[in-house]
Write a protein that holds these residues in place. Sequence first.
Motif, PDB file in Angstrom:
ATOM      1  N   LYS A   1       0.832  -1.206   0.000  1.00  0.00           N
ATOM      2  CA  LYS A   1       0.000   0.000   0.000  1.00  0.00           C
ATOM      3  C   LYS A   1       0.866   1.255   0.000  1.00  0.00           C
ATOM      4  CE  LYS A   1      -3.804   2.221   2.496  1.00  0.00           C
ATOM      5  NZ  LYS A   1      -4.687   2.146   3.674  1.00  0.00           N
ATOM      6  N   LYS A   2       1.943   1.267   0.790  1.00  0.00           N
ATOM      7  CA  LYS A   2       2.847   2.418   0.836  1.00  0.00           C
ATOM      8  C   LYS A   2       3.490   2.663  -0.526  1.00  0.00           C
ATOM      9  CE  LYS A   2       4.196   2.577   5.712  1.00  0.00           C
ATOM     10  NZ  LYS A   2       5.313   2.432   6.674  1.00  0.00           N
ATOM     11  N   ILE A   3       3.872   1.592  -1.201  1.00  0.00           N
ATOM     12  CA  ILE A   3       4.477   1.714  -2.534  1.00  0.00           C
ATOM     13  C   ILE A   3       3.469   2.307  -3.512  1.00  0.00           C
ATOM     14  CG2 ILE A   3       5.403   0.445  -4.524  1.00  0.00           C
ATOM     15  CD1 ILE A   3       6.559  -1.585  -2.448  1.00  0.00           C
ATOM     16  N   LEU A   4       2.239   1.791  -3.485  1.00  0.00           N
ATOM     17  CA  LEU A   4       1.198   2.276  -4.396  1.00  0.00           C
ATOM     18  C   LEU A   4       0.915   3.765  -4.165  1.00  0.00           C
ATOM     19  CD1 LEU A   4      -1.297  -0.739  -4.314  1.00  0.00           C
ATOM     20  CD2 LEU A   4       0.000   0.043  -6.297  1.00  0.00           C
TER      21      LEU A   4
ATOM     22  N   ILE B   1       0.364   0.472 -13.956  1.00  0.00           N
ATOM     23  CA  ILE B   1      -0.946  -0.150 -14.186  1.00  0.00           C
ATOM     24  C   ILE B   1      -1.613  -0.493 -12.846  1.00  0.00           C
ATOM     25  CG2 ILE B   1      -2.087  -2.216 -15.095  1.00  0.00           C
ATOM     26  CD1 ILE B   1       0.020  -2.156 -17.377  1.00  0.00           C
ATOM     27  N   ALA B   2      -0.825  -1.008 -11.892  1.00  0.00           N
ATOM     28  CA  ALA B   2      -1.363  -1.336 -10.569  1.00  0.00           C
ATOM     29  C   ALA B   2      -1.824  -0.073  -9.841  1.00  0.00           C
ATOM     30  CB  ALA B   2      -0.305  -2.062  -9.735  1.00  0.00           C
ATOM     31  N   VAL B   3      -1.089   1.025  -9.995  1.00  0.00           N
ATOM     32  CA  VAL B   3      -1.449   2.286  -9.344  1.00  0.00           C
ATOM     33  C   VAL B   3      -2.747   2.845  -9.926  1.00  0.00           C
ATOM     34  CG1 VAL B   3      -0.758   4.697  -9.042  1.00  0.00           C
ATOM     35  CG2 VAL B   3       0.885   2.882  -8.636  1.00  0.00           C
ATOM     36  N   VAL B   4      -2.906   2.772 -11.250  1.00  0.00           N
ATOM     37  CA  VAL B   4      -4.139   3.234 -11.891  1.00  0.00           C
ATOM     38  C   VAL B   4      -5.328   2.423 -11.378  1.00  0.00           C
ATOM     39  CG1 VAL B   4      -5.399   3.427 -14.078  1.00  0.00           C
ATOM     40  CG2 VAL B   4      -3.006   4.139 -13.956  1.00  0.00           C
ATOM     41  N   SER B   5      -5.164   1.117 -11.291  1.00  0.00           N
ATOM     42  CA  SER B   5      -6.222   0.248 -10.783  1.00  0.00           C
ATOM     43  C   SER B   5      -6.566   0.612  -9.340  1.00  0.00           C
ATOM     44  CB  SER B   5      -5.776  -1.212 -10.868  1.00  0.00           C
ATOM     45  OG  SER B   5      -6.754  -2.074 -10.335  1.00  0.00           O
ATOM     46  N   TYR B   6      -5.557   0.855  -8.544  1.00  0.00           N
ATOM     47  CA  TYR B   6      -5.736   1.233  -7.132  1.00  0.00           C
ATOM     48  C   TYR B   6      -6.507   2.554  -7.026  1.00  0.00           C
ATOM     49  CZ  TYR B   6      -4.286   2.566  -2.353  1.00  0.00           C
ATOM     50  OH  TYR B   6      -4.267   2.960  -1.035  1.00  0.00           O
ATOM     51  N   ALA B   7      -6.144   3.527  -7.868  1.00  0.00           N
ATOM     52  CA  ALA B   7      -6.793   4.841  -7.857  1.00  0.00           C
ATOM     53  C   ALA B   7      -8.261   4.738  -8.262  1.00  0.00           C
ATOM     54  CB  ALA B   7      -6.051   5.798  -8.789  1.00  0.00           C
TER      55      ALA B   7
ATOM     56  N   GLN C   1      -4.919  11.699 -15.796  1.00  0.00           N
ATOM     57  CA  GLN C   1      -3.739  11.452 -16.640  1.00  0.00           C
ATOM     58  C   GLN C   1      -3.886  10.135 -17.401  1.00  0.00           C
ATOM     59  OE1 GLN C   1       0.417   9.663 -15.378  1.00  0.00           O
ATOM     60  NE2 GLN C   1       0.282  11.771 -14.625  1.00  0.00           N
ATOM     61  N   ALA C   2      -4.277   9.092 -16.676  1.00  0.00           N
ATOM     62  CA  ALA C   2      -4.381   7.763 -17.291  1.00  0.00           C
ATOM     63  C   ALA C   2      -5.508   7.692 -18.312  1.00  0.00           C
ATOM     64  CB  ALA C   2      -4.597   6.703 -16.205  1.00  0.00           C
ATOM     65  N   TYR C   3      -6.589   8.453 -18.051  1.00  0.00           N
ATOM     66  CA  TYR C   3      -7.747   8.427 -18.945  1.00  0.00           C
ATOM     67  C   TYR C   3      -7.577   9.378 -20.127  1.00  0.00           C
ATOM     68  CZ  TYR C   3     -12.578   8.777 -20.559  1.00  0.00           C
ATOM     69  OH  TYR C   3     -13.714   8.775 -21.327  1.00  0.00           O
ATOM     70  N   GLY C   4      -7.138  10.599 -19.832  1.00  0.00           N
ATOM     71  CA  GLY C   4      -7.085  11.625 -20.871  1.00  0.00           C
ATOM     72  C   GLY C   4      -5.788  11.693 -21.643  1.00  0.00           C
ATOM     73  N   ASN C   5      -4.687  11.278 -21.006  1.00  0.00           N
ATOM     74  CA  ASN C   5      -3.384  11.383 -21.661  1.00  0.00           C
ATOM     75  C   ASN C   5      -2.489  10.230 -21.224  1.00  0.00           C
ATOM     76  OD1 ASN C   5      -1.334  12.516 -23.218  1.00  0.00           O
ATOM     77  ND2 ASN C   5      -0.565  13.753 -21.516  1.00  0.00           N
ATOM     78  N   PRO C   6      -2.881   8.991 -21.542  1.00  0.00           N
ATOM     79  CA  PRO C   6      -2.118   7.832 -21.069  1.00  0.00           C
ATOM     80  C   PRO C   6      -0.731   7.771 -21.707  1.00  0.00           C
ATOM     81  CG  PRO C   6      -3.765   7.149 -22.671  1.00  0.00           C
ATOM     82  CD  PRO C   6      -4.021   8.594 -22.390  1.00  0.00           C
ATOM     83  N   PRO C   7       0.240   7.219 -20.992  1.00  0.00           N
ATOM     84  CA  PRO C   7       1.591   7.090 -21.560  1.00  0.00           C
ATOM     85  C   PRO C   7       1.567   6.289 -22.855  1.00  0.00           C
ATOM     86  CG  PRO C   7       1.579   6.557 -19.219  1.00  0.00           C
ATOM     87  CD  PRO C   7       0.151   6.677 -19.636  1.00  0.00           C
ATOM     88  N   GLY C   8       2.305   6.777 -23.865  1.00  0.00           N
ATOM     89  CA  GLY C   8       2.328   6.086 -25.162  1.00  0.00           C
ATOM     90  C   GLY C   8       2.801   4.654 -25.051  1.00  0.00           C
ATOM     91  N   GLU C   9       3.726   4.417 -24.106  1.00  0.00           N
ATOM     92  CA  GLU C   9       4.268   3.064 -23.936  1.00  0.00           C
ATOM     93  C   GLU C   9       3.214   2.074 -23.473  1.00  0.00           C
ATOM     94  OE1 GLU C   9       7.493   5.916 -22.345  1.00  0.00           O
ATOM     95  OE2 GLU C   9       5.326   5.868 -22.624  1.00  0.00           O
ATOM     96  N   LEU C  10       2.152   2.604 -22.873  1.00  0.00           N
ATOM     97  CA  LEU C  10       1.115   1.727 -22.319  1.00  0.00           C
ATOM     98  C   LEU C  10      -0.143   1.707 -23.168  1.00  0.00           C
ATOM     99  CD1 LEU C  10       1.475   2.639 -18.539  1.00  0.00           C
ATOM    100  CD2 LEU C  10       2.501   0.758 -19.772  1.00  0.00           C
ATOM    101  N   GLU C  11      -0.023   2.170 -24.396  1.00  0.00           N
ATOM    102  CA  GLU C  11      -1.191   2.214 -25.279  1.00  0.00           C
ATOM    103  C   GLU C  11      -1.831   0.834 -25.392  1.00  0.00           C
ATOM    104  OE1 GLU C  11      -2.414   3.593 -29.815  1.00  0.00           O
ATOM    105  OE2 GLU C  11      -0.377   3.890 -29.097  1.00  0.00           O
ATOM    106  N   GLY C  12      -3.115   0.772 -25.121  1.00  0.00           N
ATOM    107  CA  GLY C  12      -3.853  -0.490 -25.194  1.00  0.00           C
ATOM    108  C   GLY C  12      -3.829  -1.291 -23.903  1.00  0.00           C
ATOM    109  N   LYS C  13      -2.871  -0.983 -23.015  1.00  0.00           N
ATOM    110  CA  LYS C  13      -2.744  -1.778 -21.791  1.00  0.00           C
ATOM    111  C   LYS C  13      -3.642  -1.279 -20.666  1.00  0.00           C
ATOM    112  CE  LYS C  13       1.835  -3.449 -22.910  1.00  0.00           C
ATOM    113  NZ  LYS C  13       3.257  -3.576 -22.523  1.00  0.00           N
ATOM    114  N   LEU C  14      -4.247  -0.109 -20.854  1.00  0.00           N
ATOM    115  CA  LEU C  14      -5.176   0.407 -19.861  1.00  0.00           C
ATOM    116  C   LEU C  14      -6.627   0.248 -20.322  1.00  0.00           C
ATOM    117  CD1 LEU C  14      -3.287   3.680 -18.834  1.00  0.00           C
ATOM    118  CD2 LEU C  14      -3.417   1.540 -17.553  1.00  0.00           C
ATOM    119  N   ASP C  15      -6.803  -0.393 -21.486  1.00  0.00           N
ATOM    120  CA  ASP C  15      -8.153  -0.623 -22.000  1.00  0.00           C
ATOM    121  C   ASP C  15      -8.943  -1.450 -20.985  1.00  0.00           C
ATOM    122  OD1 ASP C  15      -7.359   0.689 -24.221  1.00  0.00           O
ATOM    123  OD2 ASP C  15      -7.267  -1.059 -25.546  1.00  0.00           O
ATOM    124  N   GLY C  16     -10.156  -1.051 -20.765  1.00  0.00           N
ATOM    125  CA  GLY C  16     -11.015  -1.793 -19.849  1.00  0.00           C
ATOM    126  C   GLY C  16     -11.032  -1.240 -18.437  1.00  0.00           C
TER     127      GLY C  16
END
Length: 200
Positions: free
Chosen positions: A6-9, A52-58, A103-118
């Motif tokens: 939790k502290k890391i996240l 990805i884990a942090v976005v899910s946590y948020a 940030q994750a919704y409106g301007n996701p990192p290019g490296e993660l394109e497609g990996k935040l779908d869903g």
Amino acid sequence: MDEKRKKILEAAMEEFAEKGYQAASTNQICAKAGVSKGLIFHYFGSKEKLYIAVVSYAIDFATNKVNVEKETWKDFVEMAIWSTKQKLEFNRNYPTVFGLIMQAYGNPPGELEGKLDGFFDEAIARSEAQMNQVLSRMTLKKDVNMDAARKVMAALFNHITQISTVYLQKHPNATMEDFIPLANDFTEMMRIIEFGICEA
């Protein structure tokens, strides 16, 4: 949840929200969380998986804090005002969480394109359910297709959401009074949708 995880996240959320994915430093995350770098990679494997884990946590955090199950609205303007109030309140109380989600919704990192779908499917589904709730109370003209009406309203809400989100990011201390011009614009757009732009 494991306390160290939790502290890391939470440390990572702060770092990613402030600096973005690329500029964020895992060394800084370690320092903020008070853990070794090896422990971060033990839990998450890579910077990408950590993000990805942090976005899910948020998103889970936000979902638990904003409950829409018992809310009802008589029209779309009332629904939009309620939604804006919720964003303002959440942004004031949890600016880091709000910032990372935007940030994750409106301007996701290019490296993660497609990996935040869903990740935002549940929020989108809730928004559609809210629109359907309001539409079901409205009497549409006989020649208006309900699915087409939903698509038009979804497009309008997406437009309003984008504008209000950008404004909130630039003005984190905004009040409802600051949103009056946007609410007036939304009301006028709703009036046009309800009555049309051409003479009968």
